[in-house]
Design a protein around this motif. Structure first.
Motif, mmCIF file in Angstrom:
data_model
loop_
_atom_site.group_PDB
_atom_site.id
_atom_site.type_symbol
_atom_site.label_atom_id
_atom_site.label_comp_id
_atom_site.label_asym_id
_atom_site.label_seq_id
_atom_site.Cartn_x
_atom_site.Cartn_y
_atom_site.Cartn_z
ATOM 1 N N TRP A 169 0.839 -1.185 0.000
ATOM 2 C CA TRP A 169 0.000 0.000 0.000
ATOM 3 C C TRP A 169 0.881 1.244 0.000
ATOM 4 C CZ3 TRP A 169 -5.104 -0.195 -0.787
ATOM 5 C CH2 TRP A 169 -5.788 -1.387 -0.486
ATOM 6 N N LEU A 170 0.434 2.295 -0.689
ATOM 7 C CA LEU A 170 1.133 3.578 -0.686
ATOM 8 C C LEU A 170 0.177 4.636 -0.166
ATOM 9 C CD1 LEU A 170 2.904 3.268 -4.145
ATOM 10 C CD2 LEU A 170 4.023 3.268 -1.914
ATOM 11 N N LEU A 171 0.538 5.257 0.981
ATOM 12 C CA LEU A 171 -0.311 6.261 1.628
ATOM 13 C C LEU A 171 0.244 7.660 1.413
ATOM 14 C CD1 LEU A 171 -1.529 3.777 3.131
ATOM 15 C CD2 LEU A 171 -1.669 5.219 5.161
ATOM 16 N N THR A 172 -0.638 8.581 1.074
ATOM 17 C CA THR A 172 -0.261 9.984 0.900
ATOM 18 C C THR A 172 -1.338 10.865 1.519
ATOM 19 O OG1 THR A 172 0.941 9.545 -1.158
ATOM 20 C CG2 THR A 172 0.227 11.812 -0.766
ATOM 21 N N GLY A 173 -0.897 11.842 2.317
ATOM 22 C CA GLY A 173 -1.863 12.762 2.909
ATOM 23 C C GLY A 173 -1.297 13.482 4.110
#
Length: 388
Positions: A150-154
């Motif tokens: 998973w790649l999380l951005t925020g």
């Protein structure tokens, strides 16, 4: 305080935690804050006695109880002047979510440590532009089709205790393959993960737990970082939010009781004319009113905890919101009246009430504002149309 509605076990738990709190007290917490430290000694003692994990399953080292028991622990520590804010997020929110929805591997990896206090987990939901609207969360997770990661951005804001937590349970959103809509999902992000950055927010609040803004820049997580079912993220999220509200109520009630007890003690001893100031109705009646409001708020908190522990998530949602609002209001009023009772002494460091003026406001604002609770009750309970 009346305890006739509680079991003998609950009464014994209250007494035992109160004894622990008395050994530490407000002076201990004040010293910790002044030294910019953390209440590690109190946390360790509470864990050793089984209080931190009282709500977690026995097979993972917990006490096998529920939020009812955990709320007693936090309230009594607060009444002694030394509440542990991380109890709200680590065992109550994160521990509950993992215990209810985590994989066997996640439970084995986290619950024993959360129960014995050797590991802590923060909770990251609030965002700069979303506020109380969880449907506007923009932290997104996308899947790497090659690796399965998973790649999380925020971004997240006002996240407590990230500097001391081993990981943060991050609320993000993934794309629904069928509809293309974004749906909430929860991910366990270890503190030192690449791309997971934190910046401390300077607060007027005097507390050992610091507040942080988080930046997630393509944070890569293994597939097993996802908590529970990708398609049940909303259910899992709200399973954590009800305990959060109940525990916030407990935090408020403890603070209110501490402030009230200081004011009552002062009003019994302080004499300006011939009798103690507590003999005057202008002093006595507001303190009596505060006591009543505290007792009423606790009843709603106990109802919310019982409904939640019995598995009635819908009923618990209504009661938890009401309990949080009632306890927060009771806390603000109790602190204000206590400071007023002491007069100038109420603003001194010696009596330790002035710092509670800011602290007492927290529960009116977080984790959800009183206005949003009133919105919830007006349209969910009363059936009135939404204004938003």
């Amino acid at each position: 305080m009346s305890t006739v509605l509680e079991t003998e076990e609950h009464q014994a738990l209250r007494a035992a935690v109160a004894a622990l709190g008395k050994r530490y007290g407000r002076d201990y917490l004040t010293r910790v804050v002044a030294a910019e430290g953390h209440p590690d000694e109190l946390w360790a003692d509470a864990a050793k006695l089984g209080y931190l994990g009282v709500n977690l399953p026995e097979e993972y080292g917990g006490g096998g109880g529920g939020i009812a028991e955990l709320s007693i622990v936090l309230e009594e520590l607060g009444a002694a002047g030394c509440p542990l804010l991380m109890m709200v997020v680590s065992p109550a929110i994160c521990g509950t979510v993992i215990a209810r929805f985590g994989t066997d591997e996640q439970k084995q990896a986290w619950l024993p440590g959360l129960a014995d206090g050797t590991r802590t987990m923060a909770f990251g939901i609030t965002e700069p532009d979303a506020g109380s609207n969880s449907h506007r969360i923009t932290t997104t997770a996308r899947k790497d089709d090659v690796t399965g990661d998973w790649l999380l951005t925020g971004r997240k804001v006002f996240i407590s205790g990230v500097d001391i937590a081993d990981a943060t349970l991050i609320v993000g959103r993934t794309e629904d393959a069928r509809t293309g809509n974004l749906k909430p999902c929860l991910f366990i992000v270890p503190r030192e993960t690449d791309g997971f950055q934190r910046r401390q927010i300077e607060m007027e609040l005097q507390a050992p737990e610091k507040q942080f803004e988080l930046t997630l820049d393509d944070v890569r997580l293994p597939a097993e970082a996802l908590v529970g079912d990708e398609d049940a993220g909303l259910l899992q999220l709200f399973a954590g939010l009800n305990p959060e509200r109940i525990m916030t109520a407990a935090f408020s009630l403890g603070m209110a009781r501490y402030a009230l007890s200081r004011a009552v003690g002062y009003a019994k001893e302080r004499s300006v004319w011939k009798s103690p100031i507590g003999a005057h109705q202008a002093i006595a009646h507001p303190l009596a009113q505060s006591h009543i409001e505290i007792e009423l708020a606790r009843l709603m908190m106990q109802k919310a905890a019982r409904l939640y522990d019995e598995g009635d998530d819908m009923g618990a949602g209504e009661a938890a919101n009401m309990a949080k609002l009632a306890a927060a209001d009771a806390c603000v009023k109790a602190v204000d009246q206590s400071v007023h009772t002491l007069g100038g002494n109420g603003l001194t460091k010696e009596f330790g009430l002035a710092s509670l003026i800011v602290a007492s406001r927290v529960a009116r604002i977080a984790p959800v504002s009183r206005e949003m609770i009133l919105n919830y009750v007006s349209h969910q309970t009363l059936g009135l149309p939404k204004s938003y």
